[in-house]
Design a protein around this motif. Structure first.
Motif, PDB file in Angstrom:
ATOM      1  N   ASN A  81      -0.757  13.934 -30.714  1.00  0.00           N
ATOM      2  CA  ASN A  81      -0.850  15.231 -31.383  1.00  0.00           C
ATOM      3  C   ASN A  81      -0.208  16.373 -30.610  1.00  0.00           C
ATOM      4  OD1 ASN A  81      -2.387  14.355 -33.666  1.00  0.00           O
ATOM      5  ND2 ASN A  81      -4.173  14.193 -32.327  1.00  0.00           N
ATOM      6  N   GLN A  97       1.929  18.957 -32.579  1.00  0.00           N
ATOM      7  CA  GLN A  97       1.083  19.741 -33.482  1.00  0.00           C
ATOM      8  C   GLN A  97       0.283  20.787 -32.698  1.00  0.00           C
ATOM      9  OE1 GLN A  97      -1.701  17.436 -35.893  1.00  0.00           O
ATOM     10  NE2 GLN A  97      -3.248  18.993 -35.480  1.00  0.00           N
ATOM     11  N   VAL A  98      -0.269  20.378 -31.556  1.00  0.00           N
ATOM     12  CA  VAL A  98      -1.052  21.305 -30.729  1.00  0.00           C
ATOM     13  C   VAL A  98      -0.153  22.424 -30.203  1.00  0.00           C
ATOM     14  CG1 VAL A  98      -2.357  21.514 -28.564  1.00  0.00           C
ATOM     15  CG2 VAL A  98      -2.825  19.613 -30.121  1.00  0.00           C
ATOM     16  N   ARG A 128       2.579  23.631 -31.558  1.00  0.00           N
ATOM     17  CA  ARG A 128       2.897  24.545 -32.675  1.00  0.00           C
ATOM     18  C   ARG A 128       1.747  25.519 -32.924  1.00  0.00           C
ATOM     19  NH1 ARG A 128       5.392  20.058 -34.824  1.00  0.00           N
ATOM     20  NH2 ARG A 128       3.557  19.436 -36.029  1.00  0.00           N
ATOM     21  N   ARG A 129       0.530  25.020 -32.910  1.00  0.00           N
ATOM     22  CA  ARG A 129      -0.626  25.890 -33.146  1.00  0.00           C
ATOM     23  C   ARG A 129      -0.813  26.887 -32.001  1.00  0.00           C
ATOM     24  NH1 ARG A 129      -5.052  24.221 -36.010  1.00  0.00           N
ATOM     25  NH2 ARG A 129      -5.680  26.377 -35.695  1.00  0.00           N
ATOM     26  N   MET A 130      -0.600  26.421 -30.779  1.00  0.00           N
ATOM     27  CA  MET A 130      -0.786  27.296 -29.617  1.00  0.00           C
ATOM     28  C   MET A 130       0.275  28.385 -29.562  1.00  0.00           C
ATOM     29  SD  MET A 130      -2.126  24.530 -26.779  1.00  0.00           S
ATOM     30  CE  MET A 130      -1.873  25.636 -25.425  1.00  0.00           C
ATOM     31  N   ARG A 131       1.484  28.104 -30.049  1.00  0.00           N
ATOM     32  CA  ARG A 131       2.538  29.122 -30.051  1.00  0.00           C
ATOM     33  C   ARG A 131       2.160  30.342 -30.877  1.00  0.00           C
ATOM     34  NH1 ARG A 131       7.568  25.139 -30.296  1.00  0.00           N
ATOM     35  NH2 ARG A 131       7.944  24.995 -28.066  1.00  0.00           N
ATOM     36  N   GLY A 132       1.203  30.185 -31.775  1.00  0.00           N
ATOM     37  CA  GLY A 132       0.741  31.307 -32.582  1.00  0.00           C
ATOM     38  C   GLY A 132      -0.201  32.244 -31.852  1.00  0.00           C
ATOM     39  N   GLU A 176     -10.449  29.659 -29.312  1.00  0.00           N
ATOM     40  CA  GLU A 176      -9.395  29.350 -30.283  1.00  0.00           C
ATOM     41  C   GLU A 176      -8.612  28.103 -29.881  1.00  0.00           C
ATOM     42  OE1 GLU A 176      -6.895  32.693 -31.327  1.00  0.00           O
ATOM     43  OE2 GLU A 176      -8.644  33.985 -31.597  1.00  0.00           O
ATOM     44  N   ILE A 228      -8.500  23.923 -31.763  1.00  0.00           N
ATOM     45  CA  ILE A 228      -7.288  23.356 -32.352  1.00  0.00           C
ATOM     46  C   ILE A 228      -7.456  21.850 -32.481  1.00  0.00           C
ATOM     47  CG2 ILE A 228      -4.814  22.910 -31.949  1.00  0.00           C
ATOM     48  CD1 ILE A 228      -4.676  25.667 -30.576  1.00  0.00           C
ATOM     49  N   ASP A 229      -7.173  21.324 -33.686  1.00  0.00           N
ATOM     50  CA  ASP A 229      -7.240  19.876 -33.901  1.00  0.00           C
ATOM     51  C   ASP A 229      -6.303  19.176 -32.930  1.00  0.00           C
ATOM     52  OD1 ASP A 229      -9.094  19.932 -35.926  1.00  0.00           O
ATOM     53  OD2 ASP A 229      -7.595  20.003 -37.533  1.00  0.00           O
TER      54      ASP A 229
END
Length: 148
Positions: free
Chosen positions: A85, A88-89, A91-95, A129, A133-134
């Motif tokens: 993952n 995916q992780v 990408r989510r953290m970049r937010g 946060e 994250i999944d």
């Protein structure tokens, strides 16, 4: 956005010196760089353009003293990702704008994130946060106290 050449750039002594000078002062004028290097301004500009075009030199930045933002809370967060993952992780953290840098790594931890926040409340929120994250299995965070 400029496309970088896929050809690997071969550095010579002049390229290494130019990069070294730019690391010390990314705002140095080409004429000053040329004077230090003992080359013409045009030659230095051509080398600079080639380093940028090849992608060997990505740009210029300001260097800030470590204590410039002394009122900020800075930390390093090591993150273990479940299975495959990681993308995916990331990408989510970049937010999360509080994550100022992210690195993949080997060893126990899959990712290392550098965190910069203004308060302990923000720090707590960012930790929560990231942990929600999944794909994030485990984490360990250390607040940076002082640079030595």
């Amino acid at each position: 956005m400029k496309q970088h050449s896929n050809a690997k750039h071969i550095f010579d002594d002049h390229d290494r010196l130019l990069i070294s000078l730019l690391r010390k002062d990314g705002r140095a004028p080409v004429s000053k760089l040329a004077e230090i290097m003992g080359l013409s301004r045009g030659t230095v500009q051509t080398r600079l353009d080639r380093l940028l075009e090849s992608g060997a030199l990505l740009g210029f930045t300001a260097r800030v003293r470590d204590d410039y933002e002394a009122d900020q809370i800075r930390a390093i967060m090591m993150i273990e990702v479940m299975g495959k993952n990681t993308s995916q992780v990331i990408r989510r953290m970049r937010g999360l704008p509080e994550l100022t840098m992210m690195h993949t790594t080997s060893g126990k931890w899959d990712l290392i994130a550098e965190i910069t926040v203004a308060s302990l409340q923000d720090f707590d929120r960012v930790l929560r946060e990231v942990r929600l994250i999944d794909g994030v299995m485990n984490s360990e965070t250390s607040i940076l106290l002082s640079s030595v």
